[in-house]
Design a protein around this motif. Structure first.
Motif, PDB file in Angstrom:
ATOM      1  N   ALA A   1       0.830  -1.199   0.000  1.00  0.00           N
ATOM      2  CA  ALA A   1       0.000   0.000   0.000  1.00  0.00           C
ATOM      3  C   ALA A   1       0.870   1.256   0.000  1.00  0.00           C
ATOM      4  O   ALA A   1       0.569   2.247  -0.679  1.00  0.00           O
ATOM      5  CB  ALA A   1      -0.930   0.001   1.215  1.00  0.00           C
ATOM      6  N   ALA A   2       1.975   1.201   0.746  1.00  0.00           N
ATOM      7  CA  ALA A   2       2.890   2.335   0.804  1.00  0.00           C
ATOM      8  C   ALA A   2       3.533   2.599  -0.554  1.00  0.00           C
ATOM      9  O   ALA A   2       3.688   3.762  -0.967  1.00  0.00           O
ATOM     10  CB  ALA A   2       3.971   2.090   1.854  1.00  0.00           C
ATOM     11  N   LYS A   3       3.899   1.526  -1.261  1.00  0.00           N
ATOM     12  CA  LYS A   3       4.506   1.698  -2.596  1.00  0.00           C
ATOM     13  C   LYS A   3       3.516   2.390  -3.540  1.00  0.00           C
ATOM     14  O   LYS A   3       3.876   3.332  -4.263  1.00  0.00           O
ATOM     15  CB  LYS A   3       4.905   0.329  -3.155  1.00  0.00           C
ATOM     16  CG  LYS A   3       5.433   0.340  -4.594  1.00  0.00           C
ATOM     17  CD  LYS A   3       6.757   1.077  -4.721  1.00  0.00           C
ATOM     18  CE  LYS A   3       7.238   1.123  -6.176  1.00  0.00           C
ATOM     19  NZ  LYS A   3       7.876  -0.112  -6.621  1.00  0.00           N
ATOM     20  N   GLU A   4       2.279   1.958  -3.516  1.00  0.00           N
ATOM     21  CA  GLU A   4       1.260   2.571  -4.376  1.00  0.00           C
ATOM     22  C   GLU A   4       1.019   4.029  -3.984  1.00  0.00           C
ATOM     23  O   GLU A   4       0.873   4.898  -4.855  1.00  0.00           O
ATOM     24  CB  GLU A   4      -0.037   1.774  -4.292  1.00  0.00           C
ATOM     25  CG  GLU A   4      -1.113   2.259  -5.244  1.00  0.00           C
ATOM     26  CD  GLU A   4      -2.364   1.389  -5.233  1.00  0.00           C
ATOM     27  OE1 GLU A   4      -3.334   1.746  -5.943  1.00  0.00           O
ATOM     28  OE2 GLU A   4      -2.381   0.352  -4.518  1.00  0.00           O
ATOM     29  N   ALA A   5       1.008   4.297  -2.682  1.00  0.00           N
ATOM     30  CA  ALA A   5       0.769   5.658  -2.206  1.00  0.00           C
ATOM     31  C   ALA A   5       1.911   6.585  -2.608  1.00  0.00           C
ATOM     32  O   ALA A   5       1.676   7.718  -3.059  1.00  0.00           O
ATOM     33  CB  ALA A   5       0.602   5.652  -0.686  1.00  0.00           C
ATOM     34  N   LEU A   6       3.150   6.128  -2.459  1.00  0.00           N
ATOM     35  CA  LEU A   6       4.302   6.956  -2.801  1.00  0.00           C
ATOM     36  C   LEU A   6       4.351   7.253  -4.298  1.00  0.00           C
ATOM     37  O   LEU A   6       4.673   8.372  -4.713  1.00  0.00           O
ATOM     38  CB  LEU A   6       5.596   6.285  -2.344  1.00  0.00           C
ATOM     39  CG  LEU A   6       5.791   6.188  -0.829  1.00  0.00           C
ATOM     40  CD1 LEU A   6       7.061   5.429  -0.494  1.00  0.00           C
ATOM     41  CD2 LEU A   6       5.823   7.575  -0.198  1.00  0.00           C
ATOM     42  N   ASN A   7       4.017   6.259  -5.108  1.00  0.00           N
ATOM     43  CA  ASN A   7       3.948   6.513  -6.546  1.00  0.00           C
ATOM     44  C   ASN A   7       2.849   7.524  -6.877  1.00  0.00           C
ATOM     45  O   ASN A   7       2.993   8.354  -7.767  1.00  0.00           O
ATOM     46  CB  ASN A   7       3.696   5.216  -7.313  1.00  0.00           C
ATOM     47  CG  ASN A   7       4.956   4.387  -7.495  1.00  0.00           C
ATOM     48  OD1 ASN A   7       6.007   4.705  -6.938  1.00  0.00           O
ATOM     49  ND2 ASN A   7       4.859   3.312  -8.257  1.00  0.00           N
ATOM     50  N   GLY A   8       1.772   7.441  -6.124  1.00  0.00           N
ATOM     51  CA  GLY A   8       0.636   8.323  -6.373  1.00  0.00           C
ATOM     52  C   GLY A   8       0.923   9.783  -6.078  1.00  0.00           C
ATOM     53  O   GLY A   8       0.288  10.670  -6.660  1.00  0.00           O
ATOM     54  N   ILE A   9       1.870  10.050  -5.172  1.00  0.00           N
ATOM     55  CA  ILE A   9       2.189  11.444  -4.839  1.00  0.00           C
ATOM     56  C   ILE A   9       3.459  11.915  -5.535  1.00  0.00           C
ATOM     57  O   ILE A   9       3.940  13.025  -5.287  1.00  0.00           O
ATOM     58  CB  ILE A   9       2.333  11.646  -3.321  1.00  0.00           C
ATOM     59  CG1 ILE A   9       3.503  10.830  -2.753  1.00  0.00           C
ATOM     60  CG2 ILE A   9       1.032  11.299  -2.605  1.00  0.00           C
ATOM     61  CD1 ILE A   9       3.816  11.152  -1.291  1.00  0.00           C
ATOM     62  N   ASP A  10       4.018  11.102  -6.411  1.00  0.00           N
ATOM     63  CA  ASP A  10       5.222  11.491  -7.149  1.00  0.00           C
ATOM     64  C   ASP A  10       4.915  12.726  -7.996  1.00  0.00           C
ATOM     65  O   ASP A  10       3.919  12.746  -8.728  1.00  0.00           O
ATOM     66  CB  ASP A  10       5.678  10.344  -8.052  1.00  0.00           C
ATOM     67  CG  ASP A  10       7.188  10.291  -8.204  1.00  0.00           C
ATOM     68  OD1 ASP A  10       7.805  11.371  -8.191  1.00  0.00           O
ATOM     69  OD2 ASP A  10       7.735   9.190  -8.328  1.00  0.00           O
TER      70      ASP A  10
END
Length: 252
Positions: free
Chosen positions: A203-212
């Protein structure tokens, strides 16, 4: 096989590039990297990926010889699509990707590492985007994730390289270790990640990509358009022929 993938009992999946002499990947090799990372993300038993290489260096980019020994634009289109798929697969892998960089990391190698989540390098590692020497453009998107903007532009225009130790100050390389200790250092970091609840980490990986702030896929695809223009103009073939001839003379 040039690309292998092994899942360890602790949830660390090790993807290894081994394509002598310099890990310059063929069209198929780039798609194989993409397939390995896509498979890793789909497998719930995989908690983290370590992307590494055997041989003299991490990756020397696209196999220029394959391109020059092919007629038409098939190899060029294949290489562009393959690199795009591989870089995208690293960036969008559902679990964190740790890049363990040894020796040279050039062109497409920078694309792989720039899309990784964590980078550990050996003390002989260096990075560069020599595309201007071969009449191509690309990986500036990813070099910009490793160094500040003006440094990226200088490296890009001059085709200079930069040692891994100089990237530690920018925070893009976590640590530089003796080459003999590279795999152990990468595995230690991967084990720290693998020990976390993989549901949270995914979930963290998806979230971090989402705020890139940068859409790396679209940005790199934009760069590739200029490569096609240079090829259509005949510039790239001329420079690649010069490169291939120089390389051949150097090995005599």
């Amino acid at each position: 096989m040039p690309i292998t993938s092994e899942l360890r009992a602790d949830g660390i999946r090790v993807v290894t590039m081994d394509h002598p002499p310099v890990n310059a990947l063929t069209v198929q090799g780039w798609f194989d990297v993409a397939a390995a990372l896509d498979e890793a993300g789909r497998d719930q038993a995989t908690h983290v990926v370590v992307l590494r290489a055997e041989g003299r260096g991490f990756n020397a980019g696209v196999d220029i010889k394959e391109m020059q020994h092919s007629s038409g634009f098939g190899a060029l289109i294949g290489a562009n699509k393959g690199c795009y798929a591989a870089f995208k697969a690293v960036y969008e892998c559902a679990v964190p990707v740790v890049a363990a960089v040894n020796g040279f990391c050039l062109g497409g190698g920078v694309g792989l590492v720039g899309n990784a989540d964590c980078v550990i390098a050996s003390d002989d590692a260096y990075f560069g985007v020599p595309e201007v020497n071969q009449g191509a453009l690309g990986a500036a998107t990813h070099m910009a994730r490793l160094v500040p903007q003006h440094m990226m532009r200088t490296l890009y225009f001059t085709a200079r390289t930069i040692p891994a130790k100089d990237l530690v100050q920018f925070g893009s390389v976590l640590e530089v270790v003796p080459r003999a200790e590279l795999d152990d250092a990468a595995m230690a970091l991967a084990a720290e990640i693998a020990a976390k609840d993989t549901r949270v980490v995914r979930a963290a990986k998806e979230a971090l990509n989402g705020i890139d702030p940068i859409d790396v896929n679209k940005s790199y695809r934009f760069e590739q358009g200029f490569t096609f223009e240079l090829n259509l103009a005949g510039v790239s073939d001329e420079l690649r022929d010069d490169f291939a001839g120089t390389e051949k003379a150097a090995t005599r």
